[in-house]
Design a protein around this motif. Structure first.
Motif, PDB file in Angstrom:
ATOM      1  N   PRO A  91       0.812  -1.158   0.103  1.00 40.84           N
ATOM      2  CA  PRO A  91       0.046   0.047   0.149  1.00 40.84           C
ATOM      3  C   PRO A  91       0.887   1.351   0.156  1.00 40.84           C
ATOM      4  CG  PRO A  91       0.110  -0.969   2.151  1.00 40.84           C
ATOM      5  CD  PRO A  91       0.700  -1.931   1.245  1.00 40.84           C
ATOM      6  N   GLU A  92       0.448   2.509  -0.541  1.00 45.99           N
ATOM      7  CA  GLU A  92       1.103   3.723  -0.649  1.00 45.99           C
ATOM      8  C   GLU A  92       1.064   4.142   0.729  1.00 45.99           C
ATOM      9  OE1 GLU A  92      -0.871   6.164  -3.225  1.00 45.99           O
ATOM     10  OE2 GLU A  92       0.026   5.212  -5.293  1.00 45.99           O
ATOM     11  N   ARG A  93       0.159   4.092   1.572  1.00 40.36           N
ATOM     12  CA  ARG A  93       0.192   4.521   2.847  1.00 40.36           C
ATOM     13  C   ARG A  93      -0.941   3.810   3.739  1.00 40.36           C
ATOM     14  NH1 ARG A  93      -3.829   8.987   3.968  1.00 40.36           N
ATOM     15  NH2 ARG A  93      -5.075   9.105   2.227  1.00 40.36           N
ATOM     16  N   MET A  94      -0.734   3.926   5.029  1.00 45.47           N
ATOM     17  CA  MET A  94      -1.621   3.293   5.847  1.00 45.47           C
ATOM     18  C   MET A  94      -2.505   4.541   6.878  1.00 45.47           C
ATOM     19  SD  MET A  94      -1.642   0.023   5.501  1.00 45.47           S
ATOM     20  CE  MET A  94      -2.134  -0.669   7.003  1.00 45.47           C
ATOM     21  N   ILE A  95      -3.720   4.218   7.088  1.00 47.51           N
ATOM     22  CA  ILE A  95      -4.378   5.153   7.991  1.00 47.51           C
ATOM     23  C   ILE A  95      -4.661   4.422   9.338  1.00 47.51           C
ATOM     24  CG2 ILE A  95      -6.771   6.043   8.493  1.00 47.51           C
ATOM     25  CD1 ILE A  95      -7.073   6.303   5.307  1.00 47.51           C
ATOM     26  N   TRP A  96      -3.990   4.678  10.242  1.00 48.69           N
ATOM     27  CA  TRP A  96      -3.941   3.939  11.567  1.00 48.69           C
ATOM     28  C   TRP A  96      -5.281   4.471  12.324  1.00 48.69           C
ATOM     29  CZ3 TRP A  96      -0.460   0.496  11.103  1.00 48.69           C
ATOM     30  CH2 TRP A  96       0.417   0.742  10.470  1.00 48.69           C
ATOM     31  N   ILE A  97      -5.682   3.447  13.431  1.00 44.71           N
ATOM     32  CA  ILE A  97      -6.854   3.858  14.050  1.00 44.71           C
ATOM     33  C   ILE A  97      -6.485   5.309  15.007  1.00 44.71           C
ATOM     34  CG2 ILE A  97      -8.153   3.105  15.894  1.00 44.71           C
ATOM     35  CD1 ILE A  97      -7.017   0.242  15.005  1.00 44.71           C
ATOM     36  N   SER A  98      -7.558   5.917  15.037  1.00 42.21           N
ATOM     37  CA  SER A  98      -7.413   7.206  15.761  1.00 42.21           C
ATOM     38  C   SER A  98      -8.469   7.478  16.687  1.00 42.21           C
ATOM     39  CB  SER A  98      -7.825   8.523  14.683  1.00 42.21           C
ATOM     40  OG  SER A  98      -9.008   8.301  14.180  1.00 42.21           O
ATOM     41  N   GLY A  99      -8.185   8.405  17.644  1.00 38.98           N
ATOM     42  CA  GLY A  99      -9.112   8.613  18.885  1.00 38.98           C
ATOM     43  C   GLY A  99     -10.441   8.650  18.307  1.00 38.98           C
TER      44      GLY A  99
END
Length: 290
Positions: A91-99
């Motif tokens: 993947p180009e980037r990862m979206i991590w779990i946020s608040g």
């Protein structure tokens, strides 16, 4: 027309104008509420939940209808991968779990088990779990630079029975919070930078523990004497323990399974380990999961 009649007429007109304004405001509010209800219904009707092994899966950035959260007993938050046209390099980037993702969980009052993989959250973000009365099991995978306050919050979930906290750097102060979990039976702290000094400085683990995983910690043999004696399952692979530790492992009289794999141990060391722990299932070849 007399002044009295003029006053009454003026008052009547003003009253009528106010009533019209109030009616129009009421109408606008009703239309807005109807739009909100229809939007929520449409969102719910179009939502297709993904259930895996009993878990309601939620991608980072995804918003789940409240009705689904209210019924959930197991929830798993997972990062969201953004793919480009060339998928061969990942993947180009990862979206991590946020608040903001975790905040949704406040609606899940029936929740018993919560898993978070790839979380980039603070202790304040995670405090929402303290309002979940049935929560007993937590699995948390950080992104190494996790906020130390996260583990401290977990330590305030007094009914916790199972805690998996991996891939996150720990500090002595946050480790101490684990000792407050008097009902904890399963603890996994794999690859969290734990050192022998944590235990030698007074950090103690709950005596209720039966399953303990400290893989990839940096330990010396003497730490074995500081672990709870009632363990039935113990994993110490990649911790740097020396073969001289074998006699010390006999103190765990209830031990059923041991995972201990070290590159610098030879065949004779592993044979002696098995001989001195009869009746114990010894895994000495690969990292195991129990």
């Amino acid at each position: 027309m007399s002044p009295i009649h003029q006053y009454r007429r003026s008052f009547y007109c003003e009253s009528l104008s106010i009533r019209v304004d109030v009616f129009l405001l009421f109408l606008v509010i009703c239309v807005a509420l109807l739009f909100m209800v229809r939007s929520a219904w449409a969102q719910q009707a179009g939502y297709q939940p993904i259930i895996d092994n009993g878990f309601l899966l939620i991608d980072a950035g995804e918003r789940v209808p409240v009705t689904w959260l209210k019924e959930a007993t197991r929830v798993h938050f997972q990062p969201n991968a953004i793919w480009g046209t060339d998928k061969t390099n990942g993947p180009e980037r990862m979206i991590w779990i946020s608040g903001e993702d975790i905040a949704q969980i406040r609606h899940a009052r029936r929740l018993e088990e919560l898993a978070m993989g790839g979380a980039d959250v603070s202790g304040r973000d995670i405090e929402v779990i303290l309002k979940l009365p049935r929560l007993k099991r937590i699995e948390y995978t950080g992104i190494w630079h996790a906020d130390d306050e996260v583990l401290k919050v977990f330590g305030r979930v007094k009914a916790l029975e199972r805690l998996v906290f991996t891939e996150s750097q720990l500090a002595d102060s946050s480790m101490a919070s684990i000792g407050e979990l008097k009902h904890l039976k399963y603890l996994d702290l794999e690859n969290t930078g734990i050192k022998s000094s944590f235990f030698k400085q007074g950090v103690s683990l709950p005596g209720s523990l039966t399953h303990l995983r400290l893989d990839e910690a940096q330990l010396d043999n003497s730490v074995i004497l500081l672990l709870p004696k009632g363990l039935t399952h113990l994993s110490l692979s990649g911790t740097g323990l020396k073969p001289d530790v074998i006699p010390l492992l006999k103190r765990f009289q209830r031990l059923e399974e041991l995972s201990l794999f070290e590159d610098d141990w030879n065949v004779n060391d592993y044979e002696r380990l098995k001989e001195q722990l009869p009746g114990v299932k010894v895994n000495s070849r690969v990292f195991s999961r129990f």
